[in-house]
Motif scaffolding. Structure first.
Motif, mmCIF file in Angstrom:
data_model
loop_
_atom_site.group_PDB
_atom_site.id
_atom_site.type_symbol
_atom_site.label_atom_id
_atom_site.label_comp_id
_atom_site.label_asym_id
_atom_site.label_seq_id
_atom_site.Cartn_x
_atom_site.Cartn_y
_atom_site.Cartn_z
ATOM 1 N N ARG A 182 0.852 -1.176 0.000
ATOM 2 C CA ARG A 182 0.000 0.000 0.000
ATOM 3 C C ARG A 182 0.889 1.227 0.000
ATOM 4 N NH1 ARG A 182 -4.438 -1.565 4.377
ATOM 5 N NH2 ARG A 182 -3.331 -0.013 5.615
ATOM 6 N N LEU A 183 0.351 2.296 -0.540
ATOM 7 C CA LEU A 183 1.179 3.493 -0.669
ATOM 8 C C LEU A 183 1.665 4.002 0.686
ATOM 9 C CD1 LEU A 183 -0.362 5.488 -3.599
ATOM 10 C CD2 LEU A 183 1.129 3.507 -3.570
ATOM 11 N N GLY A 184 0.840 3.875 1.701
ATOM 12 C CA GLY A 184 1.249 4.312 3.028
ATOM 13 C C GLY A 184 2.441 3.520 3.529
ATOM 14 N N GLU A 185 2.407 2.203 3.291
ATOM 15 C CA GLU A 185 3.518 1.344 3.669
ATOM 16 C C GLU A 185 4.780 1.767 2.902
ATOM 17 O OE1 GLU A 185 3.784 -0.145 6.445
ATOM 18 O OE2 GLU A 185 5.295 -1.444 5.554
ATOM 19 N N LEU A 186 4.623 1.988 1.626
ATOM 20 C CA LEU A 186 5.740 2.445 0.792
ATOM 21 C C LEU A 186 6.320 3.739 1.341
ATOM 22 C CD1 LEU A 186 4.944 1.996 -2.991
ATOM 23 C CD2 LEU A 186 7.009 1.338 -1.765
ATOM 24 N N SER A 187 5.443 4.623 1.709
ATOM 25 C CA SER A 187 5.875 5.899 2.251
ATOM 26 C C SER A 187 6.702 5.696 3.515
ATOM 27 C CB SER A 187 4.645 6.769 2.550
ATOM 28 O OG SER A 187 4.986 7.842 3.393
ATOM 29 N N ARG A 188 6.219 4.851 4.398
ATOM 30 C CA ARG A 188 6.922 4.599 5.661
ATOM 31 C C ARG A 188 8.286 3.971 5.387
ATOM 32 N NH1 ARG A 188 7.829 1.314 9.307
ATOM 33 N NH2 ARG A 188 7.057 -0.502 8.184
ATOM 34 N N ASN B 129 3.769 10.923 1.971
ATOM 35 C CA ASN B 129 2.662 10.367 1.211
ATOM 36 C C ASN B 129 2.490 11.051 -0.142
ATOM 37 O OD1 ASN B 129 1.823 8.383 2.918
ATOM 38 N ND2 ASN B 129 0.349 9.676 4.012
ATOM 39 N N GLY B 130 2.424 12.352 -0.094
ATOM 40 C CA GLY B 130 2.198 13.108 -1.320
ATOM 41 C C GLY B 130 3.260 12.829 -2.360
ATOM 42 N N ASN B 131 4.464 12.594 -1.854
ATOM 43 C CA ASN B 131 5.570 12.321 -2.753
ATOM 44 C C ASN B 131 5.434 10.946 -3.412
ATOM 45 O OD1 ASN B 131 7.898 12.753 -4.055
ATOM 46 N ND2 ASN B 131 9.177 12.892 -2.242
ATOM 47 N N VAL B 132 5.006 9.975 -2.639
ATOM 48 C CA VAL B 132 4.824 8.629 -3.168
ATOM 49 C C VAL B 132 3.826 8.637 -4.325
ATOM 50 C CG1 VAL B 132 3.846 6.365 -2.653
ATOM 51 C CG2 VAL B 132 5.495 7.383 -1.085
ATOM 52 N N GLY C 111 3.220 10.848 -6.603
ATOM 53 C CA GLY C 111 3.869 11.249 -7.852
ATOM 54 C C GLY C 111 4.872 10.233 -8.358
ATOM 55 N N LEU C 112 5.655 9.665 -7.432
ATOM 56 C CA LEU C 112 6.657 8.670 -7.836
ATOM 57 C C LEU C 112 5.991 7.486 -8.515
ATOM 58 C CD1 LEU C 112 9.054 8.676 -4.752
ATOM 59 C CD2 LEU C 112 9.705 9.088 -7.119
ATOM 60 N N VAL C 113 4.950 6.969 -7.878
ATOM 61 C CA VAL C 113 4.262 5.805 -8.427
ATOM 62 C C VAL C 113 3.608 6.148 -9.761
ATOM 63 C CG1 VAL C 113 2.365 4.186 -8.059
ATOM 64 C CG2 VAL C 113 3.935 4.695 -6.198
ATOM 65 N N GLU C 114 3.063 7.351 -9.844
ATOM 66 C CA GLU C 114 2.466 7.793 -11.097
ATOM 67 C C GLU C 114 3.456 7.698 -12.266
ATOM 68 O OE1 GLU C 114 0.972 11.768 -10.668
ATOM 69 O OE2 GLU C 114 -0.975 11.028 -9.994
ATOM 70 N N ARG C 115 4.670 8.219 -12.026
ATOM 71 C CA ARG C 115 5.658 8.224 -13.106
ATOM 72 C C ARG C 115 6.132 6.805 -13.425
ATOM 73 N NH1 ARG C 115 8.115 11.870 -9.592
ATOM 74 N NH2 ARG C 115 6.608 13.577 -9.559
#
Lengths: 169, 169
Positions: free
Chosen positions: B70-76, B82-85, B87-91
């Motif tokens: 999950r993006l939150g897990e990725l962020s941690r 969070n906001g950065n994740v 965009g990263l995942v989008e690209r």
DNA sequence: GCAATTCCTTTGACATTTCAAATATTGGTG
DNA sequence: CACCAATATTTGAAATGTCAAAGGAATTGC
């Protein structure tokens, strides 16, 4: 690759074969630890002084050079790219913490120096900054701190000698 | 300023008194060394794979979780906001290296996982990345590397216990 | 059930980061 | 003096970084 060692060596080392991944492990730990400290310092700079870490770094360099520094020198010392220094100094100047001057003998150059206001603010921030670091590392044996300092120096030297584009420091 | 110094102790230590600034010195050296290595890794990722370091970090986390995160897990895990994740995942998704899915049992959640293409690219990059690190640290005594790893671990623990907003790892 | 709270992600405004290309100035050379 | 190379900074595009605020979706409490 590896098969006949025993003893003090940990499981991971045996499985991976020798010291193969120690460097990677060290790097990942250095990176995460540095991020952790950076984020904490950022947060406190922001909360207590409305300042950012790059601004603090830049001011630290100017603080110790009362006559100011050329932007290229600032770039080298802060390890920040030229283009980046331009924007940083612009914002600091807008806040009245830094002034820019172009010496008459070489008009390609821009010299940045702290204003009295910038000097005063930095003095306050630096004292706080130092105590934050002491607090964060409070549980670390002072002997380890000295040992780490010196061994990381060795890492830095090794890395410096193995860059694709030879820089230095 | 200084006038009556002695022996093996350096000037700075005498003037400042005891270990007062060891933590700060260590921090500055960790920071500059980390910057040096990061820049080199960035440069090589860019030149050899047209990838960025944050993308590499993010893919590294997904690589070891075949079912995605999950993006939150990725962020941690990446220590990225969070906001950065987002965009990263989008690209990465636009490049076909990652896919996003929303599980039916909780539609607040977005799970990211590597595509086969992403998995393959990461495998290649990881091998190169590891060897870059070995090269850069080639002149460091392997025993020092292990010692550094363990002592930096102690620093990380101390810092973690002295954060203004308690995080963890 | 329904309102309030909590959880997860996205969005928006800015600052910082990198690289490459453009600009400006100086210094040396023919 | 004109040209060329070297030096110093700025600019522009794209990515990353922060925080705070906004959004939707699930859970809790009544």
């Amino acid at each position: 690759m590896a098969d006949a060692e025993v003893d003090t060596v940990d499981l991971e080392t045996i499985v991976q074969g020798a010291h193969e991944k120690q460097e990677l492990r060290l790097w990942l730990r250095m990176l995460s630890t540095t991020k952790l400290i950076s984020q904490e310092v950022r947060r406190r700079l922001r909360n207590e002084f409305k300042a950012t870490l790059p601004q603090f770094d830049l001011m630290a360099q100017l603080y110790r050079e009362h006559d100011g520094l050329r932007l290229g020198e600032l770039s080298r010392r802060t390890m920040v790219t030229n283009g980046n220094v331009t924007g940083l100094v612009e914002r600091l100047e807008a806040d009245g913490l830094v002034v820019r001057e172009t010496p008459d003998d070489d008009r390609r150059v821009t010299v940045a120096k702290l204003t009295p206001k910038g000097d005063e603010l930095f003095t306050t921030m630096a004292a706080a900054h130092e105590s934050w670091l002491r607090d964060m590392m409070a549980d670390v044996d002072p002997a380890d701190i000295k040992a780490l300092w010196s061994r990381i120096g060795a890492v830095k030297v090794s890395v410096s000698n193995h860059l694709s584009d030879p820089n230095f420091d």
